[in-house]
Design a protein around this motif. Structure first.
Motif, PDB file in Angstrom:
ATOM      1  N   GLU A 250       0.974  -1.239  -0.130  1.00 14.48           N
ATOM      2  CA  GLU A 250       0.002  -0.006   0.021  1.00 14.48           C
ATOM      3  C   GLU A 250       0.798   1.375   0.031  1.00 14.48           C
ATOM      4  O   GLU A 250       0.227   2.289   0.094  1.00 14.48           O
ATOM      5  CB  GLU A 250      -0.916  -0.014   1.179  1.00 14.48           C
ATOM      6  CG  GLU A 250      -2.073  -1.144   1.094  1.00 14.48           C
ATOM      7  CD  GLU A 250      -2.894  -0.829  -0.104  1.00 14.48           C
ATOM      8  OE1 GLU A 250      -3.161   0.226  -0.561  1.00 14.48           O
ATOM      9  OE2 GLU A 250      -3.483  -2.022  -0.597  1.00 14.48           O
ATOM     10  N   SER A 310      -8.807   9.339  -2.307  1.00 12.79           N
ATOM     11  CA  SER A 310      -7.823   8.286  -2.374  1.00 12.79           C
ATOM     12  C   SER A 310      -6.541   8.657  -2.824  1.00 12.79           C
ATOM     13  O   SER A 310      -5.407   8.696  -2.290  1.00 12.79           O
ATOM     14  CB  SER A 310      -8.060   6.694  -3.405  1.00 12.79           C
ATOM     15  OG  SER A 310      -9.097   6.121  -2.813  1.00 12.79           O
ATOM     16  N   ARG A 314      -3.485   9.304  -0.309  1.00 11.49           N
ATOM     17  CA  ARG A 314      -2.096   8.385  -0.694  1.00 11.49           C
ATOM     18  C   ARG A 314      -0.954   9.493  -1.070  1.00 11.49           C
ATOM     19  O   ARG A 314       0.032   9.073  -0.896  1.00 11.49           O
ATOM     20  CB  ARG A 314      -2.600   7.480  -1.841  1.00 11.49           C
ATOM     21  CG  ARG A 314      -3.312   6.323  -1.419  1.00 11.49           C
ATOM     22  CD  ARG A 314      -3.840   5.543  -2.613  1.00 11.49           C
ATOM     23  NE  ARG A 314      -4.243   4.177  -2.061  1.00 11.49           N
ATOM     24  CZ  ARG A 314      -5.104   3.488  -2.838  1.00 11.49           C
ATOM     25  NH1 ARG A 314      -5.397   4.038  -4.194  1.00 11.49           N
ATOM     26  NH2 ARG A 314      -5.702   2.144  -2.563  1.00 11.49           N
ATOM     27  N   ILE A 319      -2.490   5.334   4.091  1.00 14.61           N
ATOM     28  CA  ILE A 319      -2.945   3.830   3.634  1.00 14.61           C
ATOM     29  C   ILE A 319      -4.503   4.285   3.438  1.00 14.61           C
ATOM     30  O   ILE A 319      -5.035   4.359   4.168  1.00 14.61           O
ATOM     31  CB  ILE A 319      -2.564   2.984   4.274  1.00 14.61           C
ATOM     32  CG1 ILE A 319      -1.093   2.622   4.377  1.00 14.61           C
ATOM     33  CG2 ILE A 319      -3.431   1.626   3.879  1.00 14.61           C
ATOM     34  CD1 ILE A 319      -0.432   1.487   5.417  1.00 14.61           C
ATOM     35  N   VAL A 320      -4.918   3.741   2.252  1.00 13.95           N
ATOM     36  CA  VAL A 320      -6.384   3.682   1.960  1.00 13.95           C
ATOM     37  C   VAL A 320      -6.485   2.351   1.333  1.00 13.95           C
ATOM     38  O   VAL A 320      -5.953   1.655   0.547  1.00 13.95           O
ATOM     39  CB  VAL A 320      -6.582   4.884   0.818  1.00 13.95           C
ATOM     40  CG1 VAL A 320      -8.245   4.774   0.531  1.00 13.95           C
ATOM     41  CG2 VAL A 320      -6.473   6.119   1.215  1.00 13.95           C
ATOM     42  N   LEU A 321      -7.885   1.749   1.820  1.00 15.75           N
ATOM     43  CA  LEU A 321      -8.235   0.227   1.371  1.00 15.75           C
ATOM     44  C   LEU A 321      -9.405   0.557   0.593  1.00 15.75           C
ATOM     45  O   LEU A 321     -10.472   0.972   1.019  1.00 15.75           O
ATOM     46  CB  LEU A 321      -8.406  -0.526   2.394  1.00 15.75           C
ATOM     47  CG  LEU A 321      -7.062  -0.915   3.201  1.00 15.75           C
ATOM     48  CD1 LEU A 321      -7.551  -1.802   4.345  1.00 15.75           C
ATOM     49  CD2 LEU A 321      -6.047  -1.272   2.556  1.00 15.75           C
ATOM     50  N   ARG A 342     -10.048  -9.040   1.303  1.00 17.94           N
ATOM     51  CA  ARG A 342      -9.389  -7.977   2.192  1.00 17.94           C
ATOM     52  C   ARG A 342      -9.945  -8.462   3.632  1.00 17.94           C
ATOM     53  O   ARG A 342      -8.693  -8.157   4.292  1.00 17.94           O
ATOM     54  CB  ARG A 342     -10.143  -6.658   1.739  1.00 17.94           C
ATOM     55  CG  ARG A 342      -9.107  -5.734   2.767  1.00 17.94           C
ATOM     56  CD  ARG A 342      -7.755  -5.758   2.620  1.00 17.94           C
ATOM     57  NE  ARG A 342      -7.052  -4.839   1.384  1.00 17.94           N
ATOM     58  CZ  ARG A 342      -5.661  -5.082   0.820  1.00 17.94           C
ATOM     59  NH1 ARG A 342      -5.161  -5.862   1.603  1.00 17.94           N
ATOM     60  NH2 ARG A 342      -5.618  -4.591  -0.042  1.00 17.94           N
ATOM     61  N   LEU A 366      -2.379  -3.932   9.116  1.00 17.21           N
ATOM     62  CA  LEU A 366      -2.521  -3.118   7.771  1.00 17.21           C
ATOM     63  C   LEU A 366      -3.799  -2.365   8.295  1.00 17.21           C
ATOM     64  O   LEU A 366      -3.889  -1.242   8.185  1.00 17.21           O
ATOM     65  CB  LEU A 366      -2.851  -3.882   6.493  1.00 17.21           C
ATOM     66  CG  LEU A 366      -3.373  -3.385   5.540  1.00 17.21           C
ATOM     67  CD1 LEU A 366      -2.477  -2.301   5.051  1.00 17.21           C
ATOM     68  CD2 LEU A 366      -3.822  -4.399   4.433  1.00 17.21           C
ATOM     69  N   LEU A 367      -4.846  -2.961   8.854  1.00 21.08           N
ATOM     70  CA  LEU A 367      -6.143  -2.363   9.223  1.00 21.08           C
ATOM     71  C   LEU A 367      -6.027  -1.029  10.330  1.00 21.08           C
ATOM     72  O   LEU A 367      -6.227  -0.293  10.160  1.00 21.08           O
ATOM     73  CB  LEU A 367      -7.068  -3.300   9.721  1.00 21.08           C
ATOM     74  CG  LEU A 367      -7.933  -4.495   8.704  1.00 21.08           C
ATOM     75  CD1 LEU A 367      -8.626  -5.123   9.367  1.00 21.08           C
ATOM     76  CD2 LEU A 367      -8.113  -3.758   7.507  1.00 21.08           C
ATOM     77  N   THR A 370      -4.385   1.847   8.552  1.00 21.03           N
ATOM     78  CA  THR A 370      -5.253   2.385   7.375  1.00 21.03           C
ATOM     79  C   THR A 370      -5.687   3.749   7.935  1.00 21.03           C
ATOM     80  O   THR A 370      -6.467   3.785   9.046  1.00 21.03           O
ATOM     81  CB  THR A 370      -6.240   1.294   7.099  1.00 21.03           C
ATOM     82  OG1 THR A 370      -5.584   0.239   6.482  1.00 21.03           O
ATOM     83  CG2 THR A 370      -7.222   2.000   5.927  1.00 21.03           C
ATOM     84  N   LYS A 371      -6.173   4.760   7.006  1.00 24.77           N
ATOM     85  CA  LYS A 371      -6.735   5.953   7.271  1.00 24.77           C
ATOM     86  C   LYS A 371      -8.047   5.909   7.256  1.00 24.77           C
ATOM     87  O   LYS A 371      -8.781   6.435   7.781  1.00 24.77           O
ATOM     88  CB  LYS A 371      -5.758   7.138   6.625  1.00 24.77           C
ATOM     89  CG  LYS A 371      -5.974   8.441   7.131  1.00 24.77           C
ATOM     90  CD  LYS A 371      -5.040   8.516   8.417  1.00 24.77           C
ATOM     91  CE  LYS A 371      -5.064   9.929   9.081  1.00 24.77           C
ATOM     92  NZ  LYS A 371      -4.316   9.936  10.352  1.00 24.77           N
ATOM     93  N   TYR A 373     -11.316   3.668   4.667  1.00 29.38           N
ATOM     94  CA  TYR A 373     -11.573   2.452   3.873  1.00 29.38           C
ATOM     95  C   TYR A 373     -13.115   2.811   2.682  1.00 29.38           C
ATOM     96  O   TYR A 373     -13.689   3.693   3.334  1.00 29.38           O
ATOM     97  CB  TYR A 373     -12.514   1.435   4.704  1.00 29.38           C
ATOM     98  CG  TYR A 373     -11.531   0.895   5.743  1.00 29.38           C
ATOM     99  CD1 TYR A 373     -10.667  -0.317   5.854  1.00 29.38           C
ATOM    100  CD2 TYR A 373     -11.458   1.524   7.020  1.00 29.38           C
ATOM    101  CE1 TYR A 373      -9.818  -0.650   6.793  1.00 29.38           C
ATOM    102  CE2 TYR A 373     -10.807   1.255   8.069  1.00 29.38           C
ATOM    103  CZ  TYR A 373      -9.811  -0.080   8.005  1.00 29.38           C
ATOM    104  OH  TYR A 373      -9.338  -0.650   8.973  1.00 29.38           O
TER     105      TYR A 373
END
Length: 376
Positions: A250, A310, A314, A319-321, A342, A366-367, A370-371, A373
């Motif tokens: 990511e 995103s 980024r 981090i964006v999922l 995911r 990772l979660l 993350t900033k 979702y």
């Protein structure tokens, strides 16, 4: 005459094993050390001579009376003062000793740290303001020169040797000026390890990695970064993120191109889209959390809005999922994945179904990093 001195509240106290601790601490002698009594003498408004002398010069004109725990004007005899020697490794005590050879007539510790009317936070800063310490430029230049021909590992060890020598006036300044030369190998090594091109690692993580390596070097020489109060200390727990393949994936985005893309996309947002964008970004930047449901018929720009979000995040190395309910829908978003893939969602759901994510797994980390979702 040897002149003892001490940092605030660190004067030595002698007492017997059977003495009551409250009685010991309430003794007048605890607050009347030779050093503290010198500053008390300087408070006498009628004694103009005392305020013109340094601590070293004081015994020439005054005599210490042990029975009264005070300094009195000398009537006969000649005495030369000499301050106890202190090693540079003792930090503030060393810098206090330097000032005691220069400062005349202080009435308190703050007076010793005062330069041109400004009270400095530390004795070291006061020494630096008085020009009593070097600016460490030679150390910075030495590291820059070594970087041209040596490896990053060598540069880290060189900085560690400089710390061990206790000759740098402000090691944290040298560190901030040269830490990038100590991290050249990290990005290359991790990109090769995870087979990810264009891996981007945050500066704070690079610094932390370099500090860990320096701490290892100091440890092998019976020392530690904790011995240098102004130097940052590494966080070993955050190092595991660099070994996380999912997090590294990511961070492979080109932040410069994403920044340009974000500007272009943002300028094309409608007024309604921009309002939604600003509301979501306000929640993200404020770290307040939240759930936003963006709805509308096909072609209203829901996916376009999320592409803008995103790119915005980024481009800041956040981090964006992007996840979707189907594989085809996930292809519309950069780095898109299905929600089942995911979040480890079982395909056949029932009332007892859970996402199979362990607390210490790469997915969990990772979660945590993350900033935001997006569920499409």
């Amino acid at each position: 005459m040897r002149l003892p001195f001490h940092l605030p509240g660190l004067q030595p106290v002698v007492f017997g094993a059977d003495e009551d601790i409250n009685y010991v601490l309430n003794r007048p002698s605890v607050k009347c050390s030779m050093f503290l009594s010198w500053m008390e003498r300087n408070k006498d408004p009628d004694d103009h001579l005392a305020r013109t002398l340094t601590y070293v010069q004081f015994p020439t004109w005054y005599v210490w009376k042990t029975e009264n725990r005070c300094w009195q004007p000398r009537k006969k005899g000649n005495t030369i003062g000499r301050i106890h020697n202190v090693a540079p490794s003792l930090g503030e005590a060393y810098f206090l000793r330097i000032l005691l050879n220069k400062v005349k007539g202080p009435k308190s510790y703050d007076d010793i740290k005062t330069v041109n009317g400004h009270v400095h936070d530390t004795f070291r800063d006061a020494c630096f303001a008085l020009g009593l310490l070097d600016d460490d430029k030679e150390y910075i230049e030495a590291i820059k020169e070594a970087n041209e021909t040596a490896t990053a590992s060598y540069v880290r060890n060189l900085f560690g040797m400089m710390l061990l020598s206790n000759t740098m006036s402000r090691p944290e300044i040298v560190w901030e000026s040269t830490w990038k030369y100590m991290t050249d190998d990290f990005i290359y090594r991790y990109s090769k390890l995870h087979r990810v091109e264009g891996l981007s690692i945050l500066d704070d993580e690079l610094k932390n990695y370099a500090l860990l390596e320096i701490e290892k070097f100091l440890g092998m020489n019976s020392s530690s970064l904790r011995n240098f109060s102004t130097m940052p200390f590494p966080d070993s727990s955050s190092l595991s993120d660099l070994d996380n393949r999912l997090i590294n994936e990511e961070r492979t985005y080109d932040v410069l191109s994403l920044a340009e893309e974000y500007v272009n996309l943002f300028n094309m947002l409608t007024e309604e889209q921009r309002s939604v964008f600003e509301e979501i970004m306000k929640s993200v930047d404020g770290n307040t959390g939240g759930m936003f449901f963006v709805y509308g018929y096909g072609g209203t720009g829901k996916t376009f809005l999320w592409k803008t979000l995103s790119a915005a995040l980024r481009s800041k190395r956040e981090i964006v999922l992007n996840v979707a309910s189907s594989g085809i829908a996930s292809l519309l978003l950069t780095g898109g994945r299905t929600a089942h893939s995911r979040f480890r969602i079982p395909l056949n759901l029932n009332e007892d179904s859970v996402c199979h994510i362990k607390a210490d797994s790469d997915v969990a980390k990772l979660l945590h990093q993350t900033k935001t979702y997006y569920m499409g």
